[in-house]
Scaffold this motif. Structure first.
Motif, short mmCIF file in Angstrom:
data_model
loop_
_atom_site.label_atom_id
_atom_site.label_comp_id
_atom_site.label_asym_id
_atom_site.label_seq_id
_atom_site.Cartn_x
_atom_site.Cartn_y
_atom_site.Cartn_z
N LEU A 314 5.98 -5.84 -100.35
CA LEU A 314 5.69 -5.74 -101.92
C LEU A 314 5.40 -7.21 -102.72
O LEU A 314 4.85 -7.36 -103.40
CB LEU A 314 6.72 -4.77 -102.46
N SER A 315 6.52 -7.84 -102.43
CA SER A 315 6.59 -9.37 -103.19
C SER A 315 5.22 -10.07 -102.50
O SER A 315 4.71 -10.62 -103.77
CB SER A 315 7.92 -9.99 -102.61
N ARG A 316 5.01 -10.12 -101.44
CA ARG A 316 3.71 -10.87 -101.15
C ARG A 316 2.54 -10.40 -101.95
O ARG A 316 1.66 -11.27 -102.12
CB ARG A 316 3.66 -10.98 -99.55
N HIS A 317 2.58 -8.82 -102.09
CA HIS A 317 1.22 -8.44 -102.48
C HIS A 317 1.22 -8.79 -104.21
O HIS A 317 0.23 -8.94 -104.68
CB HIS A 317 1.29 -6.78 -102.50
N ILE A 318 2.40 -8.58 -104.85
CA ILE A 318 2.73 -8.86 -106.23
C ILE A 318 2.20 -10.18 -106.37
O ILE A 318 1.60 -10.65 -107.44
CB ILE A 318 3.83 -8.47 -106.92
N LEU A 355 -7.93 -2.40 -109.76
CA LEU A 355 -7.40 -1.05 -109.41
C LEU A 355 -6.87 -1.08 -108.11
O LEU A 355 -5.84 -0.44 -107.88
CB LEU A 355 -8.60 -0.21 -109.59
N PHE A 356 -7.42 -1.45 -107.10
CA PHE A 356 -7.15 -1.55 -105.98
C PHE A 356 -5.56 -2.21 -105.68
O PHE A 356 -4.60 -1.69 -104.70
CB PHE A 356 -8.11 -1.86 -104.90
N HIS A 357 -5.55 -3.24 -106.18
CA HIS A 357 -4.27 -4.10 -106.24
C HIS A 357 -3.27 -3.26 -106.78
O HIS A 357 -2.19 -3.07 -106.00
CB HIS A 357 -4.38 -5.28 -107.08
N LEU A 358 -3.30 -2.45 -107.82
CA LEU A 358 -2.26 -1.64 -108.43
C LEU A 358 -2.06 -0.49 -107.51
O LEU A 358 -0.79 -0.04 -107.23
CB LEU A 358 -2.52 -1.30 -109.96
N GLU A 360 -2.27 -0.35 -104.39
CA GLU A 360 -1.57 -0.72 -103.18
C GLU A 360 -0.36 -1.11 -103.51
O GLU A 360 0.72 -1.00 -102.78
CB GLU A 360 -2.28 -2.15 -102.38
N LEU A 361 0.20 -1.93 -104.59
CA LEU A 361 1.50 -1.95 -105.24
C LEU A 361 2.26 -0.60 -105.15
O LEU A 361 3.27 -0.64 -104.61
CB LEU A 361 1.26 -2.60 -106.70
N PHE A 362 1.61 0.28 -105.71
CA PHE A 362 2.36 1.81 -105.52
C PHE A 362 2.89 2.10 -104.20
O PHE A 362 4.03 2.49 -103.97
CB PHE A 362 1.20 2.73 -106.15
N ARG A 363 2.18 1.88 -103.20
CA ARG A 363 2.24 2.00 -101.84
C ARG A 363 3.53 1.34 -101.36
O ARG A 363 4.44 1.87 -100.67
CB ARG A 363 0.92 1.93 -100.90
N HIS A 364 3.39 0.21 -101.65
CA HIS A 364 4.54 -0.86 -101.20
C HIS A 364 5.89 -0.55 -101.89
O HIS A 364 6.92 -0.52 -101.19
CB HIS A 364 4.13 -2.20 -101.46
N ALA A 365 5.82 -0.40 -103.11
CA ALA A 365 7.02 0.18 -103.89
C ALA A 365 7.57 1.41 -103.32
O ALA A 365 8.68 1.31 -102.95
CB ALA A 365 6.50 0.30 -105.43
N ASP A 366 6.57 2.32 -103.11
CA ASP A 366 7.27 3.58 -102.47
C ASP A 366 8.09 3.13 -100.96
O ASP A 366 9.07 3.85 -100.58
CB ASP A 366 6.18 4.59 -102.26
N ALA A 367 7.16 2.50 -100.01
CA ALA A 367 7.83 2.05 -98.87
C ALA A 367 8.95 1.20 -98.90
O ALA A 367 9.81 1.45 -98.10
CB ALA A 367 6.68 1.16 -98.05
#
Length: 391
Positions: A314-318, A355-358, A360-367
């Motif tokens: 999640l952090s690496r994505h953000i 859009l795709f960044h956010l 994917e952020l949703f997916r990582h936060a859920d994981a």
């Protein structure tokens, strides 16, 4: 730990189609019962005022109540607040006048909150960068902000200076500026070395674009002024450089990791030492960070890694490139989790990620188990997608 799916949402995928995504129960995190064995600051974001008539690209409009409520949230998890730093959009929507007001309000809010630590960013951002500036002007700008923070009773985090980066002619100019400032502060400060990936205007800081050479200059400043330096926060997103510098610090000077890619292993440390923390990602992952630090304090390293491991992707994505736009992801997650009623940012920075960044952020936060109310998070994600023609 297995978590059951409790909600489904259609999210954009890389193939430009919608895919059904099953959101799981949030992970349960316990608030700390004992002090941590690491100092941990979360660099906190600001909540914009969406009802303001100020021009968002030109003027700063802050929802002070919601902003301070988020600081109380961070303190409730045992984290300190690093105030008016780059996470608060310092120099990217937040000017010095509003930053000082933010510092004042946060220090006031900390009164009476047990253990509520606050570090306050002091820099030179009221001085426009110019290669023709005299170094004395940069020193005076630092002095002005440090004096203002100290007058409020705040502890200084000495921020990197765009003005100094623009006008310094040699590494000696950096030594001259920092020595003058450090000899005058009342209490030891945390120096902040913010890498160019976070702020391109800081390229070549400490007088060299080679981080090894820059590190030598920075360490020389610290060694000569060790009594006035509590620690150094390094934000280079390179664990090997941080560890190398950590091992060269004078005794009693702390390394505060600013590495939002490798924070878990740097905070854990090794046989020769560890890093404390001053991290923007701790704003977004406060419950998990708090629980992990409690596990580390109990010497339960397996639990520590179990809690933090899912937060690293999640952090690496953000913080992925362009890293300077990480604040958009931090605020987006705060909105998904109900800490603010809107996804509007100071300076119009809500538009800085695609859009795709956010999604994917949703997916990582859920994981990571960090969507505290999945039903609310799904409703808000749908609210975000609908005006973009995605439903």
């Amino acid at each position: 730990m297995k978590r059951d799916a409790i909600e489904t949402i259609n999210l954009p995928a890389a193939n430009r189609k919608l895919e059904a995504y099953h959101v799981r129960e949030p992970r349960k995190f316990e608030r700390p019962a004992k002090p941590f064995t690491r100092i941990a600051y979360a660099a906190a974001h600001v909540v914009a005022d969406p009802w303001s008539r100020k021009e968002p690209w030109l003027e700063t409009a802050v929802d002070w109540d919601a902003t301070l409520a988020y600081r109380r949230h961070l303190w409730s998890w045992g984290l300190g607040v690093a105030e008016a730093m780059d996470t608060a959009q310092r120099g990217m929507g937040m000017d010095w006048e509003n930053s000082l007001e933010l510092i004042r309000r946060t220090l006031d809010a900390a009164t009476g909150v047990p253990g509520a630590a606050v570090g306050c960013g002091a820099g030179t951002d009221h001085l426009a960068p110019d290669p023709h500036l005299k170094v004395e002007r940069v020193i005076a700008a630092y002095e002005e902000q440090c004096t203002a923070v100290e007058k409020l009773g705040g502890r200084i985090v000495l921020m990197a200076s765009r003005a100094l980066a623009a006008c310094a002619k040699s590494p000696d100019d950096y030594g001259r500026v920092y020595e003058r400032v450090l000899t005058q502060v009342k209490e030891p400060v945390i120096i902040h070395w913010l890498g160019e990936m976070f702020d391109p205007a800081l390229e070549g800081y400490w007088g060299s674009s080679d981080h090894g050479e820059a590190m030598d200059v920075c360490l020389d400043v610290i060694v000569r002024n060790a009594a006035k330096v509590d620690g150094i926060k390094v934000s280079l997103l390179d664990k090997d450089k941080e560890v190398a510098m950590r091992r060269r610090l004078p005794k009693g000077v702390r390394m505060y990791t600013g590495d939002d890619f490798n924070f878990a292993e740097l905070i854990e440390g090794d046989a020769r030492g560890h890093s404390d923390a001053l991290l923007g990602i701790f704003d977004a992952i406060a419950p998990a960070a708090s629980a992990a630090l409690s596990a580390l304090a109990a010497n339960d390293r397996a639990a520590y890694h179990d809690l933090l491991a899912p937060t690293v992707p999640l952090s690496r994505h953000i913080f992925s490139a362009p890293t300077r736009f990480y604040k958009t992801g931090v605020v987006f997650l705060a909105w998904l989790n109900g800490h603010q009623d809107h996804f509007v940012m100071v300076g119009g920075q809500e538009s800085a990620r695609h859009l795709f960044h956010l999604a994917e952020l949703f997916r990582h936060a859920d994981a990571a188990g960090l969507l505290s109310d999945p039903v609310l998070a799904c409703r808000r994600m749908k609210q975000f997608l609908a005006p973009r023609g995605i439903a």
